[in-house]
Design a protein around this motif. Structure first.
Motif, PDB file in Angstrom:
ATOM      1  N   ARG A 327       0.832  -1.186   0.000  1.00  0.00           N
ATOM      2  CA  ARG A 327       0.000   0.000   0.000  1.00  0.00           C
ATOM      3  C   ARG A 327       0.869   1.238   0.000  1.00  0.00           C
ATOM      4  O   ARG A 327       1.026   1.908  -0.989  1.00  0.00           O
ATOM      5  CB  ARG A 327      -0.955  -0.003   1.194  1.00  0.00           C
ATOM      6  N   VAL A 328       1.421   1.522   1.160  1.00  0.00           N
ATOM      7  CA  VAL A 328       2.386   2.617   1.188  1.00  0.00           C
ATOM      8  C   VAL A 328       3.720   2.049   0.769  1.00  0.00           C
ATOM      9  O   VAL A 328       3.995   0.918   1.040  1.00  0.00           O
ATOM     10  CB  VAL A 328       2.485   3.205   2.614  1.00  0.00           C
ATOM     11  N   ALA A 329       4.497   2.806   0.116  1.00  0.00           N
ATOM     12  CA  ALA A 329       5.724   2.256  -0.464  1.00  0.00           C
ATOM     13  C   ALA A 329       6.692   1.791   0.595  1.00  0.00           C
ATOM     14  O   ALA A 329       7.362   0.809   0.452  1.00  0.00           O
ATOM     15  CB  ALA A 329       6.368   3.287  -1.357  1.00  0.00           C
ATOM     16  N   GLN A 330       6.774   2.467   1.690  1.00  0.00           N
ATOM     17  CA  GLN A 330       7.733   2.038   2.705  1.00  0.00           C
ATOM     18  C   GLN A 330       7.095   0.985   3.579  1.00  0.00           C
ATOM     19  O   GLN A 330       6.240   1.270   4.376  1.00  0.00           O
ATOM     20  CB  GLN A 330       8.110   3.225   3.586  1.00  0.00           C
ATOM     21  N   ARG A 331       7.441  -0.237   3.414  1.00  0.00           N
ATOM     22  CA  ARG A 331       6.893  -1.256   4.295  1.00  0.00           C
ATOM     23  C   ARG A 331       7.895  -2.370   4.494  1.00  0.00           C
ATOM     24  O   ARG A 331       8.860  -2.504   3.800  1.00  0.00           O
ATOM     25  CB  ARG A 331       5.605  -1.876   3.742  1.00  0.00           C
ATOM     26  N   ASN A 332       7.577  -3.172   5.465  1.00  0.00           N
ATOM     27  CA  ASN A 332       8.402  -4.349   5.726  1.00  0.00           C
ATOM     28  C   ASN A 332       8.078  -5.418   4.737  1.00  0.00           C
ATOM     29  O   ASN A 332       7.033  -5.398   4.113  1.00  0.00           O
ATOM     30  CB  ASN A 332       8.081  -4.914   7.102  1.00  0.00           C
ATOM     31  N   ASP A 333       8.927  -6.400   4.618  1.00  0.00           N
ATOM     32  CA  ASP A 333       8.529  -7.518   3.785  1.00  0.00           C
ATOM     33  C   ASP A 333       7.882  -8.592   4.641  1.00  0.00           C
ATOM     34  O   ASP A 333       7.615  -9.678   4.194  1.00  0.00           O
ATOM     35  CB  ASP A 333       9.723  -8.077   3.007  1.00  0.00           C
TER      36      ASP A 333
ATOM     37  N   LYS B 222       6.901  -0.227  -8.797  1.00  0.00           N
ATOM     38  CA  LYS B 222       6.835   0.091  -7.375  1.00  0.00           C
ATOM     39  C   LYS B 222       7.266   1.521  -7.107  1.00  0.00           C
ATOM     40  O   LYS B 222       6.661   2.251  -6.323  1.00  0.00           O
ATOM     41  CB  LYS B 222       7.735  -0.867  -6.573  1.00  0.00           C
ATOM     42  N   LEU B 223       8.326   1.915  -7.795  1.00  0.00           N
ATOM     43  CA  LEU B 223       8.812   3.280  -7.615  1.00  0.00           C
ATOM     44  C   LEU B 223       7.763   4.286  -8.065  1.00  0.00           C
ATOM     45  O   LEU B 223       7.566   5.322  -7.430  1.00  0.00           O
ATOM     46  CB  LEU B 223      10.097   3.502  -8.422  1.00  0.00           C
ATOM     47  N   SER B 224       7.082   3.957  -9.188  1.00  0.00           N
ATOM     48  CA  SER B 224       6.052   4.875  -9.685  1.00  0.00           C
ATOM     49  C   SER B 224       4.929   5.021  -8.680  1.00  0.00           C
ATOM     50  O   SER B 224       4.409   6.112  -8.479  1.00  0.00           O
ATOM     51  CB  SER B 224       5.456   4.365 -10.982  1.00  0.00           C
ATOM     52  N   ASP B 225       4.547   3.877  -8.053  1.00  0.00           N
ATOM     53  CA  ASP B 225       3.492   3.952  -7.038  1.00  0.00           C
ATOM     54  C   ASP B 225       3.899   4.875  -5.914  1.00  0.00           C
ATOM     55  O   ASP B 225       3.121   5.716  -5.465  1.00  0.00           O
ATOM     56  CB  ASP B 225       3.226   2.561  -6.439  1.00  0.00           C
ATOM     57  N   PHE B 226       5.138   4.689  -5.478  1.00  0.00           N
ATOM     58  CA  PHE B 226       5.642   5.506  -4.383  1.00  0.00           C
ATOM     59  C   PHE B 226       5.613   6.971  -4.763  1.00  0.00           C
ATOM     60  O   PHE B 226       5.138   7.820  -4.002  1.00  0.00           O
ATOM     61  CB  PHE B 226       7.074   5.064  -4.059  1.00  0.00           C
ATOM     62  N   LEU B 227       6.079   7.259  -5.962  1.00  0.00           N
ATOM     63  CA  LEU B 227       6.157   8.651  -6.413  1.00  0.00           C
ATOM     64  C   LEU B 227       4.768   9.251  -6.520  1.00  0.00           C
ATOM     65  O   LEU B 227       4.503  10.369  -6.058  1.00  0.00           O
ATOM     66  CB  LEU B 227       6.853   8.681  -7.776  1.00  0.00           C
ATOM     67  N   ARG B 228       3.854   8.469  -7.084  1.00  0.00           N
ATOM     68  CA  ARG B 228       2.499   8.968  -7.265  1.00  0.00           C
ATOM     69  C   ARG B 228       1.857   9.271  -5.931  1.00  0.00           C
ATOM     70  O   ARG B 228       1.241  10.314  -5.732  1.00  0.00           O
ATOM     71  CB  ARG B 228       1.681   7.911  -8.007  1.00  0.00           C
ATOM     72  N   LYS B 229       2.014   8.341  -4.992  1.00  0.00           N
ATOM     73  CA  LYS B 229       1.430   8.536  -3.671  1.00  0.00           C
ATOM     74  C   LYS B 229       1.983   9.778  -3.013  1.00  0.00           C
ATOM     75  O   LYS B 229       1.274  10.569  -2.418  1.00  0.00           O
ATOM     76  CB  LYS B 229       1.760   7.331  -2.785  1.00  0.00           C
ATOM     77  N   ASN B 230       3.285   9.924  -3.178  1.00  0.00           N
ATOM     78  CA  ASN B 230       3.948  11.043  -2.553  1.00  0.00           C
ATOM     79  C   ASN B 230       3.471  12.367  -3.113  1.00  0.00           C
ATOM     80  O   ASN B 230       3.253  13.339  -2.394  1.00  0.00           O
ATOM     81  CB  ASN B 230       5.444  10.901  -2.777  1.00  0.00           C
TER      82      ASN B 230
END
Lengths: 451, 243
Positions: A327-333, B222-230
């Motif tokens: 969901r949020v990019a920063q997460r644990n695995d 994954k990076l794009s998701d992060f960037l978009r969310k941000n």
């Protein structure tokens, strides 16, 4: 070229008049009184000798590095100190890249005079072999944002960076005893610089026809002021340097009053710098102590050592590309939904929170709230982490005992070396608990079972 | 088989990302991007009137200034500037503001591997923060090839120096998957799918390079998701910074 000039910002007459008129009633545009400083925050980077200072809207970064060089001929016993200031075009649309302009040179000279001429940094201790090899300390000041009063902010950045800088330890060796051997930081603890006193610069601006004095001018006030004066003082009430280069004429009584105010302000700023440096040093030594305790815990139990390593290796969240739910990019695995991670959204993480500051996630200092952990595990019931939790709980009292007798000795511990790389304080995430630490053991056990 | 990396990550794990916009007050757009320990601040000023003599006045011009952490500016910095400038030129709509110059200034705060991708990501975010018209975003990633041919993502400085070869790759922002195919046909021009930039260092066999590309492209989603969310999270309410 004319097009470039067209881009420079000019102050309107309305703005000028407003600033001058409001100063007659002792009010400044940002609500300060004439002798108030803006809010000062000092942060440090990960490594020794890098500082980031924010004075209101002014943002300055200072970096200190060292190198072995030949000394100057007329000073064979002393090391050298050099300051490089560059007004980065990042800070102001009117700053140009390339050769430093006169204001950059003036800024560098004021800081240089304050540090060098007042013998603030002990240069004789930087000598290694007299006449042949000495340490040269280089201070780079990067101006990131020009909100006014660059001199003071840059000076504080330089002082903070110097106070936390450590140069590598070196000894004489080799066949003839003349070869200089530099020891890497893992082998010998790096040595801090000897700083006798902290010369703090305080800048005054003279605005308007009555020459109202304001301290710490913003860049709007700098555009309006008729003249400025910078006084560099230390807490011993010594005047290290005064710079008043042209500008409007000022009565000697006003200068004396400014110096008195400056000495009070210098005391404030010095105590702020010292507090910030102290908290950086304690948290740096905490990082070192963790390294040694993990090595000493080897004989306690094998599992305890593993847990220790994982505690120190997993301060950071991992982006696992192979895990499907994200969901949020920063997460644990780890497959657990950590509510804590939600709180660590990008909202909170701004550039100020990145660098330095005491780490607030120390797993040893925070008690593990097993109820909170169980609540967060409720979504996916995982039994295994509970066992590990008990392991880590068992370790905590042992580690706390071991923390006391351990001083910063320089024993080199090979197996802990890789952890050193990852002993990263998590700069962005504020709260972390042992949930994050547990995950790698999960992974390791899975990996080992797969193999 | 998993490679043992020094900090315990697997071959496909990136370091923790952190990004924040609007970190500077004077700059028109600014961003700070960090991947693990590597941290870069980018600032954007523009569009300003006028272009350089050599540039085409019918298009918008970009200039990049790269500031290292310490030391003088040398050839490496000039190379980074050139790569960044060309990457940015390919993602920006240069016909919207002709005869203008947009400056991008990169300041390296700490370098712990994958510096150029970090800078490209920061520059992209800063451009969005400044409101420069872009065709799409760009995400950059670094892929490393180890001795036995395994592809490792996002190496730190130690890994970059010890492993055989690495490649910095920049891909366009990946599209959010559409519910039906019909809508994709309605769109006029085809969306950019290819590699925008690829910089390699060291020798690697062609197979490994293609593996790098695959892994890199997978990572970009994954990076794009992060960037978009941000970029969604922080909506700027600040007044105009034209002054």
């Amino acid at each position: 070229m004319e097009q470039r000039l067209a881009n420079t910002w000019r102050m309107t007459i309305n703005e000028k008049k407003f600033i001058e008129t409001s100063l007659l009633s002792d009010i400044r545009v940002d609500g300060r009184r004439p002798f108030d400083y803006r809010r000062l925050t000092i942060n440090f980077g990960r490594e020794d000798g890098s500082s980031e200072v924010q004075l209101g809207q002014t943002h300055v970064m200072g970096v200190v590095t060292s190198q072995l060089v030949q000394p100057y001929r007329d000073r064979p016993n002393e090391g050298t100190l050099s300051i490089y200031t560059e007004l980065s075009p990042m800070a102001d649309p009117s700053f140009e890249a390339g050769r430093p302009g006169e204001s950059a040179v003036e800024l560098g000279r004021i800081i240089d005079r304050g540090l060098r001429e007042s013998w603030a940094v002990d240069t004789e201790s930087l000598c290694v072999v007299a006449g042949k090899v000495v340490w040269s300390i280089r201070i780079d000041i990067h101006i990131l944002d020009n909100g006014g009063n660059l001199v003071d902010a840059a000076n504080i950045a330089a002082l903070a960076a110097l106070s936390t800088f450590r140069r590598p330890e070196c000894t004489l060796g080799g066949e003839d005893g003349q070869e200089v051997i530099i020891h890497p930081p893992e082998v010998r603890e790096p040595v801090p610089l000897i700083i006798h006193h902290l010369p703090v610069a305080v800048t005054f601006g003279f605005i308007g026809k009555e020459n109202t004095v304001v301290i710490d001018p913003t860049h709007f006030e700098e555009a309006v002021m008729g003249g400025s004066m910078t006084a560099t003082l230390n807490t011993n009430e010594d005047v290290c340097a005064i710079q008043k280069a042209g500008g409007v004429g000022v009565l000697p009584s006003v200068i004396m009053q400014c110096l008195r105010i400056a000495s009070v302000k210098a005391g404030d700023i010095t105590s702020k710098i010292k507090n910030a440096v102290e908290s950086f040093n304690t948290e740096r030594s905490l990082r070192k102590i963790k390294r040694h305790t993990s090595s000493d815990v080897v004989d306690v139990s094998e599992t305890a050592r593993k847990v220790d390593i994982e505690l120190s290796t997993n301060h950071m969240d991992r982006l696992n590309l192979l895990s499907e739910d994200r969901r949020v990019a920063q997460r644990n695995d780890m497959k657990v939904d950590c509510q804590i991670i939600q709180g660590i959204s990008k909202r909170k993480s701004d550039a100020k929170s990145f660098s330095g500051g005491p780490s607030s996630w120390d797993p040893y200092s925070k008690g593990v709230d097993s109820d909170a952990l169980r609540a967060s595990f409720a979504s996916r019931a995982v039994i295994a982490p509970m066992k590990k939790l008990q392991d880590t709980k068992v370790d905590q009292p042992i580690n706390k005992e071991l923390k006391q007798p351990i001083t910063e000795n320089n024993s080199y511990v090979p197996p802990i070396e890789p952890i050193e790389v990852t002993n990263a304080k998590l700069q962005t995430n504020g709260e972390k608990t042992l949930i994050d630490a547990i995950k790698p053991k999960h992974r390791r056990r899975k990996a080992s079972s797969q193999k | 088989m998993d490679i043992d990396r020094a900090d315990g990550r697997t071959a496909n794990q990136l370091r923790p990302l952190a990004c924040s916009r609007n970190v500077l007050n004077r700059a028109h757009g600014s961003a700070s991007w960090s991947q693990g320990e590597t941290k870069v601040i980018a600032a954007v000023y523009g569009p300003k009137a006028g272009t350089n003599k050599n540039e085409n006045p019918e298009k918008a011009c970009f200039e990049v200034i790269w500031k290292p952490k310490t030391g003088q500016i040398g050839k490496a910095e000039k190379e980074y500037e050139m790569i960044l400038k060309r990457t940015v030129q390919s993602i920006c709509l240069s016909n919207v503001n002709p005869n203008t110059t947009t400056s991008i200034i990169i300041q390296v705060v700490h370098d712990d591997g994958a510096l150029l991708p970090c800078a490209i990501n920061a520059a992209c975010t800063a451009l969005v923060d400044a409101g420069i018209p872009l065709k799409h975003l760009a995400v950059a990633i670094c892929c490393c090839v180890s001795q036995n041919g395994h592809v490792i993502l996002d190496p730190n400085k130690l890994e970059e120096q010890t492993l055989k070869a690495f490649a910095y790759l920049v891909f366009p922002n990946s599209i959010i998957s559409l519910p039906s195919e019909a809508s994709s046909k309605l769109r006029g021009e085809p969306l950019e799918q290819g590699i925008i930039t690829s910089v390699t260092q060291g020798v690697m066999p062609v197979e490994d390079y293609f593996h790098c590309l695959d892994r890199g492209r997978a990572a970009t989603s994954k990076l794009s998701d992060f960037l978009r969310k941000n970029l969604h999270l922080q909506t700027p309410n600040n007044p105009s910074k034209a002054g």
